[in-house]
Design an enzyme around this catalytic site. Structure first.
Site, short mmCIF file in Angstrom:
data_model
loop_
_atom_site.label_atom_id
_atom_site.label_comp_id
_atom_site.label_asym_id
_atom_site.label_seq_id
_atom_site.Cartn_x
_atom_site.Cartn_y
_atom_site.Cartn_z
N GLU A 190 0.89 -0.88 -0.03
CA GLU A 190 0.13 -0.28 -0.11
C GLU A 190 1.02 1.39 -0.06
O GLU A 190 1.91 1.42 0.50
CB GLU A 190 -0.77 -0.12 1.41
CG GLU A 190 -1.57 0.79 0.96
CD GLU A 190 -2.90 1.28 1.58
OE1 GLU A 190 -3.27 0.21 2.42
OE2 GLU A 190 -3.77 1.87 2.55
N GLU A 314 -10.72 4.61 9.13
CA GLU A 314 -10.80 3.99 8.02
C GLU A 314 -10.68 2.62 7.85
O GLU A 314 -10.18 2.08 7.14
CB GLU A 314 -9.49 4.65 6.84
CG GLU A 314 -8.87 6.11 6.91
CD GLU A 314 -7.32 6.23 6.09
OE1 GLU A 314 -6.70 5.55 6.15
OE2 GLU A 314 -6.90 7.26 5.52
N ASP A 388 -2.42 13.91 7.28
CA ASP A 388 -2.07 13.11 6.30
C ASP A 388 -0.44 13.01 6.04
O ASP A 388 -0.58 13.13 4.20
CB ASP A 388 -2.92 12.19 5.93
CG ASP A 388 -3.21 10.94 5.69
OD1 ASP A 388 -1.87 10.52 6.21
OD2 ASP A 388 -3.60 10.33 4.26
N GLU A 416 3.91 9.27 -0.89
CA GLU A 416 2.74 9.61 -1.34
C GLU A 416 2.28 10.50 -2.29
O GLU A 416 0.85 10.41 -2.54
CB GLU A 416 1.70 8.87 0.06
CG GLU A 416 0.20 9.30 -0.01
CD GLU A 416 -0.13 8.99 0.78
OE1 GLU A 416 -0.21 7.84 1.78
OE2 GLU A 416 -1.95 8.56 0.82
C1 GCV Z 1 -2.34 2.58 5.13
C2 GCV Z 1 -4.09 7.45 4.40
C3 GCV Z 1 -3.57 6.58 3.38
C4 GCV Z 1 -3.71 4.65 3.47
C5 GCV Z 1 -2.98 4.92 4.35
C6 GCV Z 1 -3.74 5.32 5.90
C7 GCV Z 1 -2.60 4.80 7.91
O1 GCV Z 1 -5.17 7.75 5.12
O2 GCV Z 1 -4.50 6.87 1.83
O3 GCV Z 1 -3.20 4.18 2.48
O4 GCV Z 1 -3.56 2.83 5.30
O5 GCV Z 1 -3.40 6.86 5.36
O6 GCV Z 1 -1.70 5.92 7.83
O7 GCV Z 1 -3.41 4.42 8.07
#
Ligand code: GCV
Length: 722
Positions: A190, A314, A388, A416
């Site tokens: 991910e 999430e 984030d 990211e």
């Molecule tokens: C692993 C963000 C990212 C997700 C990630 C999340 C997190 O939302 O887009 O991919 O998930 O952070 O840190 O848990």
């Protein structure tokens, strides 16, 4: 050819390497696999001879697995850098000797009476110094310190430092220096942009890819001492017997390098793999299940580090599913791990779209009331900013707000929101900006780094996590310069005060070249690259306006789906202005900071411009420090961001010939892509926001090539999700 011509020709051929010495690449081709642990032969013959002279004999006292790894690394380094095979002598000999040992393992080190100093450096610290006979000595309390000291010593050789007045003392300021891998059990990663997961689950435990050892070497070389093997969006299967055997195999490879393994634990695992009907942390059966699971893990992996948990965030399960708090959930796991010495790293990345509160306030609201309620083997892992991993965020207000709880920093190394593995962005300045931020929790000087290193609130348990950018790409990180972010993370976790510049210098000299004419411009380019990334994406405090889901290209128009995943939620552009009002008259997020930070952020005239639109909704004609209106300033940032990438390209072209063609060309092509994509970002954002500002793009700047619809049209996005 007559004799005179022949002589001239010969002279020219002899002089050629001298004239162009500086331009002889350090290696002909390099695929980047060796990272910064390249040990190519030192070209400066005088220096090489000097090093050889000083290292005529080498004696490592002791015989543990870590000492063996230290010796192997030294062997590898010296045979490469100095082109000399070494043999280790059983005793410190006569003449210049490198002596390594602990006071227990080596009478010679003991006789140097360094015990007091070594004790003050802790278990991982080391000294590199000279003894009375002028021998070089690497001394540590434990063999892990000797391994770290050996890597440091090799770094000195790689970066061609003088060994004359050695007086190095080094000890980590942070105890747990951990990589978080978001690797899934199906081999994907991910937010991984350099290929898939490097763990070959299907081949483990029987086949241990040699890459695992190189991974461990790289981490140990910068002091990283922990790795969370699987994604925080976790699959309970990782806790089953079959997978634990695989985890054990990796732990066995990493142990000699001082690296512990940790796992992301899925809170609902007792249901999914334990056949229980609940995962309620108050349920005795659930508690027993975790205790048995912990026993099972430690029977295989006696030095298992512990669990990382993403709960009630999430879509992940967590204690709130049973109306229990985060502390109750964390404490249940901590209790199970406690007899074995394990820790729980409980993430504070929680927010809910059902909650009407400003998303950036939610973690603070949820966690501060729990301060003091966590068991003493729990760390709360907090992302650097309250949203984030944006290109820029103010520091997370939880830092400085939970004095009774060890808070662990979570940085994102994988890019990211910073152009994946395509854009060159050196992130040490981002990390440093956060670590150096003053929380004022206990008055001036209450820096975030002091929260993290435990000194502000007298905490023994301390940690830093970095979400890794490593994948199956041959060069580990995709972009050759992304390796620098892995390196910088490790170095800052060891010493948060090292400084981006020094880290960049080290990394460049080890990874590319020791020539000043290469190091200086490339360092400047790296140091500027983060601000440039902000300029063409989210200047002046804008945030979260990336493409939906992918977070790669621009998407300021995203307005569908859950509100806190849209862009319009964050930029709030309208005909009066732009920005999220988080002042006392808006969402009041400023109140989560201590005075005087709160007052500074709250006052539109005092807030640093880099956070302006994070905290305020600002009129288009508001005058910026530069004298430009907000609209003109915004446009200026976008355009200068793209122009700066052109300067990065010029810099890179100017150093062609100093390094191997392979990596040179790779970076050159990636910079071309970055320039194209930065221009796409600029044009898309300027045209989109212009709809609200209603003002022209100032004459000094060329008009975008296409109308806004072009940038919004998914068919024109040549990368999925751009
Ligand atoms: C692993 C963000 C990212 C997700 C990630 C999340 C997190 O939302 O887009 O991919 O998930 O952070 O840190 O848990």
């Amino acid at each position: 050819m007559n004799v005179a011509n022949f002589k001239t020709c010969m002279l020219f051929l002899i002089l050629l390497p001298v004239l162009f010495f500086d331009l002889i690449p350090d290696a002909s081709a390099d695929d980047g696999y060796r990272l910064w642990l390249r040990y190519d032969k030192i070209q400066d013959e005088d220096l090489r001879q000097d090093y050889l002279h000083q290292l005529r004999q080498i004696h490592y006292a002791g015989s543990s697995a870590r000492i063996e790894k230290a010796k192997e690394e030294l062997q590898r380094g010296i045979s490469g850098l100095l082109a000399q095979k070494i043999t280790f002598s059983d005793e410190p000999g006569n003449g210049p000797t490198l002596i390594a040992g602990t006071p227990e393992s080596s009478p010679h080190i003991r006789s140097m009476e360094l015990q007091g100093e070594l004790r003050s450096l802790g278990e991982d610290g080391y000294l590199i110094t000279r003894d009375r006979q002028n021998n070089i000595a690497i001394a540590a309390s434990r063999d892990i310190g000797l391994l770290y000291g050996t890597f440091h010593f090799l770094r000195l050789l790689q970066s061609q430092q003088s060994l004359q007045d050695l007086d190095i003392k080094s000890a980590p300021q942070i105890q747990l220096r951990v990589l978080n891998h978001w690797f899934n059990l199906d081999g994907t990663a991910e937010r991984g942009y350099a290929g898939g997961a490097i763990w070959q689950w299907e081949q483990l435990p029987d086949y241990k890819d040699p890459l695992y050892t190189d991974y461990a070497r790289a981490n140990a070389s910068v002091g990283i001492n922990g790795t969370v093997l699987n994604n925080v969006n976790s699959d309970a299967l990782i806790l089953t017997e079959g997978y634990l055997e695989k985890v054990k195999a990796l732990a066995d490879v990493f142990r000699p390098y001082g690296i512990k393994v940790y796992l992301s634990a899925r809170f609902s695992a007792p249901i999914e793999i334990g056949n229980l009907s609940t995962a309620d942390p108050r349920d005795p059966e659930v508690r027993r299940w975790w205790e048995k699971k912990a026993n099972e893990i430690y029977s295989r992996i006696p030095d298992f580090g512990g669990f990382l948990v993403k709960a009630n965030s999430e879509g992940q399960p967590g204690p709130q599913d049973y109306n229990r708090s985060h502390a109750e959930g964390a404490n249940m796991l901590a209790k199970a791990l406690s007899p074995h010495g394990g820790v729980v790293m409980w993430r504070a990345f929680v927010y809910s779209n059902e909650e009407p509160e400003d998303r950036v306030k939610q973690a603070y609201n949820e966690f501060t009331p729990l301060d003091g309620e966590f068991r003493d083997n729990v760390l709360v892992q907090v992302k650097n900013g309250p949203l984030d991993f944006q290109p820029r965020e103010p520091f997370h207000p939880l830092f400085g707000a939970m004095p009774e709880t060890p808070l662990m920093m979570e940085f994102q190394i994988t890019q990211e929101y910073l152009g994946f593995a395509t854009h060159l962005t050196y992130q040490a300045p981002l990390y440093e900006e956060v670590l150096d931020a003053d929380t004022y929790a206990k008055g001036e000087g209450s820096y975030v780094r002091k929260v993290i290193d435990g000194s502000l609130d007298d905490k023994q348990l301390t940690g830093m996590a970095g979400v890794a950018n490593i994948g199956t790409d041959r060069n580990w990180t995709g972009h050759p310069f992304a390796q620098a972010n892995w390196y910088a993370y490790g170095r800052l976790a060891w010493n948060p005060e090292l400084g981006s510049e020094r880290i960049a210098e080290e990394w460049i000299s080890m990874t590319f070249s020791n020539k000043e004419a290469f190091i200086e411009p490339v360092k400047e380019m790296m140091l500027a690259s983060r601000e440039i990334a902000v300029d063409y994406r989210t200047p002046l405090g804008l945030h979260h306006i990336m493409g939906y889901g992918s977070h790669y290209g621009p998407g300021p128009w995203v307005d569908e789906g859950r509100a806190d995943w849209t862009s319009v939620y964050y930029h709030r552009a309208d005909s009066s202005g732009i920005g999220f009002d988080r002042s006392t008259s808006g969402s009041n997020a400023v109140s989560q900071y201590h005075p005087p930070v709160k007052q500074q952020f709250n006052d539109i005239e005092k807030v640093p411009e880099k956070y302006l639109l994070w905290f305020h909704h600002v009129e288009w004609d508001y005058e910026l420090d530069s004298g430009r209106t907000l609209w003109e300033g915004l446009v200026h940032h976008y355009y200068s961001g793209v122009d700066s990438i052109r300067r990065m390209q010029d810099t890179w072209e100017s150093v062609e010939g100093y390094i191997d063609e392979q990596r040179y060309t790779h970076v050159a092509r990636l910079l071309e892509i970055q320039e194209k994509e930065a221009a796409f970002w600029r044009d898309a954002c300027v045209l989109y926001f212009q709809q609200f500002s209603g003002r022209p793009i100032p004459d000094a700047y060329p008009e975008p090539d296409h109308p806004l619809e072009y940038y919004q049209d998914p068919l024109n996005k040549y990368v999925p999700g751009l």
